[in-house]
Write a protein that holds these residues in place. Sequence first.
Motif, short mmCIF file in Angstrom:
data_model
loop_
_atom_site.label_atom_id
_atom_site.label_comp_id
_atom_site.label_asym_id
_atom_site.label_seq_id
_atom_site.Cartn_x
_atom_site.Cartn_y
_atom_site.Cartn_z
N ILE B 253 -7.97 5.60 -3.73
CA ILE B 253 -7.29 4.31 -3.54
C ILE B 253 -7.45 3.85 -2.09
CG2 ILE B 253 -5.00 5.33 -3.15
CD1 ILE B 253 -4.90 2.43 -5.32
N GLY B 254 -7.75 2.58 -1.91
CA GLY B 254 -8.04 2.05 -0.59
C GLY B 254 -9.52 1.85 -0.39
N SER B 255 -10.33 2.53 -1.19
CA SER B 255 -11.78 2.39 -1.07
C SER B 255 -12.30 1.43 -2.14
CB SER B 255 -12.45 3.75 -1.24
OG SER B 255 -13.79 3.59 -1.68
N ILE B 256 -13.00 0.41 -1.70
CA ILE B 256 -13.51 -0.58 -2.65
C ILE B 256 -14.62 0.02 -3.50
CG2 ILE B 256 -14.76 -2.75 -2.79
CD1 ILE B 256 -13.15 -3.62 -0.35
N ARG B 257 -15.50 0.73 -2.84
CA ARG B 257 -16.57 1.39 -3.59
C ARG B 257 -15.96 2.34 -4.62
NH1 ARG B 257 -20.54 4.74 0.05
NH2 ARG B 257 -18.55 4.71 1.13
N GLY B 258 -14.91 3.04 -4.20
CA GLY B 258 -14.25 3.98 -5.10
C GLY B 258 -13.69 3.29 -6.33
N ALA B 259 -13.06 2.12 -6.14
CA ALA B 259 -12.47 1.40 -7.27
C ALA B 259 -13.57 0.99 -8.25
CB ALA B 259 -11.72 0.18 -6.77
N MET B 260 -14.69 0.54 -7.72
CA MET B 260 -15.78 0.12 -8.60
C MET B 260 -16.30 1.32 -9.39
SD MET B 260 -17.86 -2.41 -6.06
CE MET B 260 -17.08 -3.82 -5.28
N VAL B 261 -16.60 2.40 -8.66
CA VAL B 261 -17.14 3.59 -9.33
C VAL B 261 -16.12 4.14 -10.33
CG1 VAL B 261 -17.88 5.97 -8.95
CG2 VAL B 261 -18.67 4.17 -7.42
N GLY B 262 -14.85 4.19 -9.91
CA GLY B 262 -13.79 4.69 -10.79
C GLY B 262 -13.71 3.88 -12.07
N GLY B 263 -13.82 2.56 -11.96
CA GLY B 263 -13.77 1.68 -13.12
C GLY B 263 -14.88 2.01 -14.10
N TYR B 264 -16.07 2.20 -13.59
CA TYR B 264 -17.19 2.49 -14.49
C TYR B 264 -17.10 3.90 -15.07
CZ TYR B 264 -19.36 -1.93 -13.36
OH TYR B 264 -19.61 -3.26 -13.25
N ILE B 265 -16.62 4.84 -14.27
CA ILE B 265 -16.48 6.21 -14.81
C ILE B 265 -15.53 6.19 -16.01
CG2 ILE B 265 -15.51 8.50 -14.37
CD1 ILE B 265 -16.62 8.39 -11.59
N LEU B 266 -14.38 5.53 -15.82
CA LEU B 266 -13.41 5.48 -16.92
C LEU B 266 -14.01 4.73 -18.11
CD1 LEU B 266 -10.68 6.01 -18.12
CD2 LEU B 266 -9.76 4.06 -16.88
N GLY B 267 -14.65 3.60 -17.83
CA GLY B 267 -15.25 2.81 -18.90
C GLY B 267 -16.27 3.62 -19.70
N PHE B 268 -17.13 4.30 -19.00
CA PHE B 268 -18.17 5.09 -19.68
C PHE B 268 -17.56 6.23 -20.48
CE2 PHE B 268 -22.57 3.95 -18.96
CZ PHE B 268 -22.45 2.90 -18.06
N THR B 269 -16.58 6.90 -19.87
CA THR B 269 -15.98 8.02 -20.60
C THR B 269 -15.34 7.53 -21.89
OG1 THR B 269 -15.39 8.76 -18.38
CG2 THR B 269 -14.65 10.11 -20.19
N GLN B 270 -14.58 6.45 -21.79
CA GLN B 270 -13.88 5.96 -22.98
C GLN B 270 -14.86 5.56 -24.08
OE1 GLN B 270 -11.41 2.95 -21.07
NE2 GLN B 270 -9.59 4.14 -21.54
N ILE B 271 -15.88 4.81 -23.71
CA ILE B 271 -16.81 4.31 -24.72
C ILE B 271 -17.60 5.47 -25.35
CG2 ILE B 271 -18.87 2.89 -25.11
CD1 ILE B 271 -16.47 1.16 -24.67
N PHE B 272 -18.03 6.40 -24.52
CA PHE B 272 -18.86 7.47 -25.08
C PHE B 272 -18.05 8.49 -25.87
CE2 PHE B 272 -22.21 5.64 -22.59
CZ PHE B 272 -23.34 5.90 -23.36
N VAL B 273 -16.79 8.69 -25.47
CA VAL B 273 -15.94 9.56 -26.29
C VAL B 273 -15.77 8.93 -27.67
CG1 VAL B 273 -13.62 10.47 -26.60
CG2 VAL B 273 -14.74 10.67 -24.38
N ALA B 274 -15.49 7.63 -27.66
CA ALA B 274 -15.28 6.94 -28.93
C ALA B 274 -16.54 6.90 -29.78
CB ALA B 274 -14.77 5.52 -28.68
N ALA B 275 -17.69 7.04 -29.13
CA ALA B 275 -18.94 7.00 -29.88
C ALA B 275 -19.17 8.29 -30.67
CB ALA B 275 -20.11 6.74 -28.93
N PHE B 276 -18.58 9.37 -30.20
CA PHE B 276 -18.85 10.66 -30.84
C PHE B 276 -17.65 11.21 -31.60
CE2 PHE B 276 -22.03 10.53 -27.48
CZ PHE B 276 -23.17 10.84 -28.23
N LEU B 277 -16.45 10.83 -31.17
CA LEU B 277 -15.25 11.39 -31.78
C LEU B 277 -14.44 10.26 -32.39
CD1 LEU B 277 -14.27 13.75 -28.83
CD2 LEU B 277 -15.19 14.46 -31.05
#
Lengths: 241, 310
Positions: B253-277
Amino acid sequence: MLLSIKDLVVSYGAIEALHGISFDVEEGEIATLIGANGAGKSTTLWSIVRQITEMGGRVVSGSIEFKGEDLLKYPPHDIVNQLGITLVPEGRRVFGNLSVLENLKIAAYGRKDNKGIEEDFKRVFKIFPRLEERKSQLADLLSGGEQQMLAVGRSMMNRGKLMLLDEPSMGLAPILVKELFENLAKINQEGTTILLVEQNAHLALRYATKAYVIETGTITLSGTSEEVEKNPEVKKAYLGT
Amino acid sequence: MTLDFFIQNFINAMQWGSFLALIAVGYTLVYGVLLLINFAHGDIFMVGAYTGYFIGTFLTNNFEIKLPFDLPSWVVIPLTIVATMFITALVGVAIERIAYRPLRNRGAHRLYLVITALMFGLLLEYGNLALLGASDRQFPNLFDKIIYSIGGITVTNIKIYVILLSFLIMGILWWIVQKTRWGMAMRAISYDRLAVPLMGISVDQIILFTFVLGSSMAALAGIMYGTAFPILRFNMGMLVGWQAFIAAVVGGIGSIRGAMVGGYILGFTQIFVAAFLPSTYRDLIAFVVLLLILAIKPTGLFGVPRRTKV
Ligand SMILES: Nc1ncnc2c1ncn2[C@@H]1O[C@H](COP(=O)(O)OP(=O)(O)OP(=O)(O)O)[C@@H](O)[C@H]1O
Ligand SMILES: [Mg+2]
């Protein structure tokens, strides 16, 4: 009189740190305020730049006038932009996550005259060539001495009328201290009045023309540097002789 | 896993991650200058979506009050975007002025500020419920949806726009923070707030600017979200906001790059988990992954240097 402080009382909560101090700084001079740890030197400077509330304190009574005008009615950023008073704070406080050049740029935040800003970069780099060599480096990576140069350089970026310095010699090797103070004398000759706060009384008295001694929130002695230097109390307490 | 299947999910994850990243950035910006977790930010996103809904519905002539003429979509879209950003930024700034600044000036403990933020979020949510009722709203069609099919992959033009526009916005934000004097002041505040006024900078002004920036990005996210998933509900801000907030913390928190990367990490995890399970496992596993990241790196992926101790 450039700066005139009268009966200034400042408290931190219930603790009174300044018990009604008065002193003046005249245009063009180097004045010094010397005193031991906890005497109230920093408190005085933070009060002048109107940031004492942020430090957890409060001006209880008294006045601070700059060129005869009540300084306490200005918001902190206008103390810099409109009155031209800059503080080189204790511990330097350069922005470590910004480059050296950005640190200088940000100090000229209130200015619009790009040409003048460029000239002032040159002026700073002329006095502190080391800063130019390291200008794209993060300020965090500078040595302590270089950070102090940067802190002074920053406060030169406003063509300030009055520069306040809070223990600039702290933590610097003697040779660097000498270099820094020679440069301060140069800045002073270029037209900036200086109020120098120091624990290192030897040094401060050598460069200042006028001196005040502060002890636990009270000014106990004032006069020309020579007078103060000769005072037996000062000799014993601050000069170690 | 076939390549088609992977690419399909990749694109979906890019879209979902973009929403989370855009909102996460708003949390991180405010935290950077105020050390305040602005829990109202998710609901600012909701305000953005609803404002976009009203303005878009009006401009496409689907509102009760009608324009005497029809506007072409090249007028409707930019007008909706600009007006929505403007109004949402006003709401963000109003909260800062009415709620946070007075508390700050009176030296309130940071916990009170956080709770105030939380309450203002709830206020927006239940204000919405009270004023607009419990029924869902249908976000207007600002332009026609086109579906492209390439092999086994289907992509809509909306998805492509969302992804590209998000990248553009984040690029602009990056530029503002790194290259402009306001951005420089924001970075300086995050490092040593007390030294900033010594530079002749009004901290309040920079804080205001930060809220404008964060809120207008949430507004854009709201419009894009409404276009991609056209059903709006009063509590949408809370649901998406929490996830984006967690993404911001995982990124540092406080890092802009971090927020962007964090957003995509969560997005990818959610979508790919839902794709298999089964999709009911989605958030359970996604948040376990984030917890693991935090356990390994408690300051988040891109923790920022800071002089003033937190
Ligand atoms: N934020 C604060 N809250 C409470 N008391 C404070 C605060 N800052 C300073 N004081 C007290 O006020 C008095 C004056 O402190 P000040 O920092 O002005 O001294 P100083 O002369 O600058 O000392 P030093 O040479 O150590 O920097 C001290 O007794 C100090 O403990
Ligand atoms: Mg001090």
